[in-house]
Enzyme design. Structure first.
Site, mmCIF file in Angstrom:
data_model
loop_
_atom_site.group_PDB
_atom_site.id
_atom_site.type_symbol
_atom_site.label_atom_id
_atom_site.label_comp_id
_atom_site.label_asym_id
_atom_site.label_seq_id
_atom_site.Cartn_x
_atom_site.Cartn_y
_atom_site.Cartn_z
ATOM 1 N N TYR A 12 62.407 -43.757 -42.175
ATOM 2 C CA TYR A 12 63.155 -44.284 -41.171
ATOM 3 C C TYR A 12 64.201 -45.423 -41.799
ATOM 4 O O TYR A 12 65.452 -44.934 -41.815
ATOM 5 C CB TYR A 12 62.330 -44.828 -40.056
ATOM 6 N N LEU A 34 56.126 -38.265 -48.467
ATOM 7 C CA LEU A 34 56.232 -37.522 -47.471
ATOM 8 C C LEU A 34 54.924 -37.715 -46.450
ATOM 9 O O LEU A 34 54.775 -36.688 -45.629
ATOM 10 C CB LEU A 34 56.479 -36.022 -47.556
ATOM 11 N N SER A 126 58.983 -58.407 -43.739
ATOM 12 C CA SER A 126 58.843 -58.200 -42.353
ATOM 13 C C SER A 126 58.840 -59.705 -41.793
ATOM 14 O O SER A 126 58.246 -60.615 -42.250
ATOM 15 C CB SER A 126 57.733 -57.551 -41.816
ATOM 16 N N THR A 128 57.136 -60.541 -39.607
ATOM 17 C CA THR A 128 55.619 -60.659 -39.353
ATOM 18 C C THR A 128 55.046 -61.772 -40.116
ATOM 19 O O THR A 128 54.058 -62.118 -39.966
ATOM 20 C CB THR A 128 54.758 -59.334 -39.319
ATOM 21 N N TYR A 151 48.009 -55.173 -42.214
ATOM 22 C CA TYR A 151 49.346 -54.829 -42.571
ATOM 23 C C TYR A 151 50.220 -56.216 -42.655
ATOM 24 O O TYR A 151 51.017 -56.093 -43.674
ATOM 25 C CB TYR A 151 50.026 -54.042 -41.618
ATOM 26 N N LYS A 155 51.958 -57.748 -46.326
ATOM 27 C CA LYS A 155 53.391 -58.223 -46.520
ATOM 28 C C LYS A 155 53.331 -59.427 -47.283
ATOM 29 O O LYS A 155 54.354 -59.646 -47.996
ATOM 30 C CB LYS A 155 54.270 -58.048 -45.164
ATOM 31 N N TYR A 179 62.652 -58.126 -42.182
ATOM 32 C CA TYR A 179 63.041 -57.403 -41.085
ATOM 33 C C TYR A 179 62.618 -57.817 -39.802
ATOM 34 O O TYR A 179 61.616 -58.046 -39.754
ATOM 35 C CB TYR A 179 63.053 -55.939 -41.155
ATOM 36 N N PHE A 180 63.506 -57.923 -38.790
ATOM 37 C CA PHE A 180 63.064 -57.966 -37.390
ATOM 38 C C PHE A 180 62.927 -56.770 -36.839
ATOM 39 O O PHE A 180 62.259 -56.160 -37.540
ATOM 40 C CB PHE A 180 64.136 -59.301 -36.620
ATOM 41 N N ASN A 201 55.519 -48.048 -31.487
ATOM 42 C CA ASN A 201 56.527 -49.075 -31.254
ATOM 43 C C ASN A 201 57.150 -48.931 -29.985
ATOM 44 O O ASN A 201 57.219 -47.616 -29.483
ATOM 45 C CB ASN A 201 57.521 -48.940 -32.374
ATOM 46 N N ARG A 297 48.934 -56.887 -24.917
ATOM 47 C CA ARG A 297 48.515 -56.026 -26.254
ATOM 48 C C ARG A 297 48.041 -56.937 -27.247
ATOM 49 O O ARG A 297 48.437 -57.840 -27.588
ATOM 50 C CB ARG A 297 49.761 -55.079 -26.937
HETATM 51 C C1 UD1 Z 1 55.342 -54.751 -35.343
HETATM 52 C C2 UD1 Z 1 55.041 -55.746 -36.308
HETATM 53 C C3 UD1 Z 1 56.162 -55.838 -37.173
HETATM 54 C C4 UD1 Z 1 56.105 -54.336 -37.886
HETATM 55 C C5 UD1 Z 1 56.509 -53.370 -36.951
HETATM 56 C C6 UD1 Z 1 56.507 -51.919 -37.583
HETATM 57 C C7 UD1 Z 1 53.765 -57.838 -35.718
HETATM 58 C C8 UD1 Z 1 54.002 -59.141 -35.061
HETATM 59 N N1 UD1 Z 1 54.735 -57.219 -35.463
HETATM 60 O O1 UD1 Z 1 56.431 -55.124 -34.472
HETATM 61 O O2 UD1 Z 1 55.762 -56.624 -38.501
HETATM 62 O O3 UD1 Z 1 57.145 -54.246 -38.865
HETATM 63 O O4 UD1 Z 1 55.526 -53.606 -35.772
HETATM 64 O O5 UD1 Z 1 55.513 -51.187 -36.832
HETATM 65 O O6 UD1 Z 1 52.900 -57.491 -36.155
HETATM 66 N N2 UD1 Z 1 55.492 -52.873 -26.612
HETATM 67 C C9 UD1 Z 1 55.586 -52.375 -24.952
HETATM 68 N N3 UD1 Z 1 55.007 -51.084 -24.896
HETATM 69 C C10 UD1 Z 1 54.937 -50.266 -25.591
HETATM 70 C C11 UD1 Z 1 55.158 -50.608 -27.223
HETATM 71 C C12 UD1 Z 1 55.632 -51.835 -27.399
HETATM 72 O O7 UD1 Z 1 55.389 -53.213 -24.031
HETATM 73 O O8 UD1 Z 1 54.372 -48.979 -25.661
HETATM 74 C C13 UD1 Z 1 56.124 -54.197 -26.599
HETATM 75 C C14 UD1 Z 1 55.422 -55.015 -27.491
HETATM 76 O O9 UD1 Z 1 54.188 -55.789 -26.979
HETATM 77 C C15 UD1 Z 1 56.201 -55.989 -28.275
HETATM 78 C C16 UD1 Z 1 57.589 -55.269 -27.992
HETATM 79 O O10 UD1 Z 1 57.384 -54.219 -27.339
HETATM 80 O O11 UD1 Z 1 56.514 -57.154 -27.279
HETATM 81 C C17 UD1 Z 1 57.889 -54.691 -29.388
HETATM 82 O O12 UD1 Z 1 56.800 -53.853 -29.962
HETATM 83 P P1 UD1 Z 1 56.765 -53.115 -31.423
HETATM 84 O O13 UD1 Z 1 57.932 -51.802 -31.215
HETATM 85 O O14 UD1 Z 1 55.697 -52.238 -31.523
HETATM 86 O O15 UD1 Z 1 57.203 -53.851 -32.479
HETATM 87 P P2 UD1 Z 1 56.578 -55.396 -33.066
HETATM 88 O O16 UD1 Z 1 55.073 -55.498 -32.512
HETATM 89 O O17 UD1 Z 1 57.359 -56.353 -32.452
#
Ligand code: UD1
Length: 342
Positions: A12, A34, A126, A128, A151, A155, A179-180, A201, A297
């Protein structure tokens, strides 16, 4: 033309970075096993830039194979290392897979670099590593917190492996990029995020729900100490993020690094809640999202966003795209995937 090796270049963030590197005049060699991507991505890159990057299907765990590759493509000016496993949940189930993949790949590259005269290394880290920061926005000087997942731990350990190697006197310089939350897709919709199976995600889950692939989005948590009760993140456009890698590579190649290992936050500086993402997505696409607010979660951080000012001033780089356009790009990409039956 300077040559850059991009591990995980079919992934990505890697694929978007390859596009920006080629557009900036670099010759790119992609190494990718891949495992979480498709070779079609190379076609997408080629359609955008008009240049086909060299592609080698190889696992970075393969020390011998990597050595041969570095001999075949001699004179590599820098390596940008994306190749890694990245699913937080899976890392809890399969920690050894994560430690082996993420640590051994890195060690292989760092060992081979001096043997092949490669001096510059950009590492994908990250936010994280900060855990739940004590102060927001978070700067690079904030202490790292104990990792919540294998994970996250990889990092932190990888950052240490890079720093220790550089400090040992090895002829290697590095930039660690934290990265954020990268989201969105290339505006052409030729490349984007390709999650395998059920996305973990937020954004791929949102776009798949909007496309009718998933019946409902779960919003995890409504009782956080945030204005609307949902978690807050710093969502950064993937093309903006990709451009930071070009700047980081150029910084090392032109001798502008201030120290042999530098660390930069890559974020927008703006915190956006999950519910704000949902609302912005509905507004920009006109699609009503079926969602339900459910419980928290496990392992989620309540809120985090970057102070990107060090990257802004030192790298001369800034995230430019707003969240609306970025969400629109994610939707355009999803619509393309849906049309092509992927
Ligand atoms: C996580 C990791 C980050 C990693 C990234 C890549 C942590 C703290 N963060 O980011 O380091 O690089 O994954 O996979 O470990 N959410 C929902 N519903 C969903 C999915 C997500 O509400 O179905 C919310 C989550 O609770 C969170 C936000 O959306 O608050 C973002 O979630 P997500 O996209 O999974 O990223 P992170 O957890 O921030």
């Amino acid at each position: 033309m300077q040559r850059i090796l991009v591990t995980g270049g079919a992934g990505y963030i890697g694929s978007h970075t390859v596009v920006e590197l080629q557009s900036a005049g670099f010759e790119v060699v992609i190494v990718d096993n891949l495992s979480n991507s498709s070779v079609d991505v190379v076609d997408g890159i080629t359609r955008i830039t008009g240049i086909r990057p060299a592609f080698e299907k190889l696992d970075c765990l393969d020390y011998e194979g990597l050595g041969k590759l570095l001999t075949k493509y001699s004179g590599i000016a820098a390596i940008i290392h994306f190749a890694a496993s990245k699913a937080v949940g899976e890392s809890v189930q399969r920690p050894l897979l994560y430690y082996r993949n993420n640590l051994v790949s890195l060690i292989n590259l760092l060992e081979l670099m001096p043997k092949h005269g490669v001096e510059n290394f950009v590492f994908s880290s990250s936010c994280t590593v900060y855990g739940q920061p004590d102060a927001l926005p978070v700067t690079e000087r904030a202490p790292r917190k104990p990792a919540e997942s294998p994970y996250g731990n990889t990092k932190q350990i990888c950052e240490d492996i890079v720093s220790d190697t550089v400090r040992s006197g090895a002829k290697v310089k590095s930039i660690l990029l934290r990265y954020f939350n990268p989201i969105g897709a290339h505006p052409s919709a030729e490349i984007g995020e390709l999650p395998l199976g059920v996305p973990q995600n937020l954004i791929p889950f949102v776009t798949q729900t909007a496309a009718g692939i998933r019946p409902k989005l779960s919003v995890f948590g409504s009782d956080y100490s945030t204005p609307d009760g949902s978690c807050i993140r710093d969502y950064i456009n993937v093309v903006d993020l990709a451009k930071a890698h070009v700047v980081a590579a150029q910084r090392m190649l032109t001798g502008k690094s201030k120290s042999a290992v530098e660390t930069f936050n890559l974020g927008t500086g703006r915190g956006v809640s999950v519910l704000e993402v949902v609302n912005a997505f509905e507004k920009v696409t006109g699609v009503k999202l079926n969602y339900e607010v459910v419980g928290r979660r496990a392992g989620d951080i309540e809120q985090i966003w970057a102070d990107p000012s060090y990257a802004n001033t030192e790298l001369g780089w800034q995230a430019k795209e707003n969240i609306e356009d970025t969400l629109a790009s994610a939707w355009k990409w999803q619509q393309k995937l849906t049309k092509s039956g992927k």
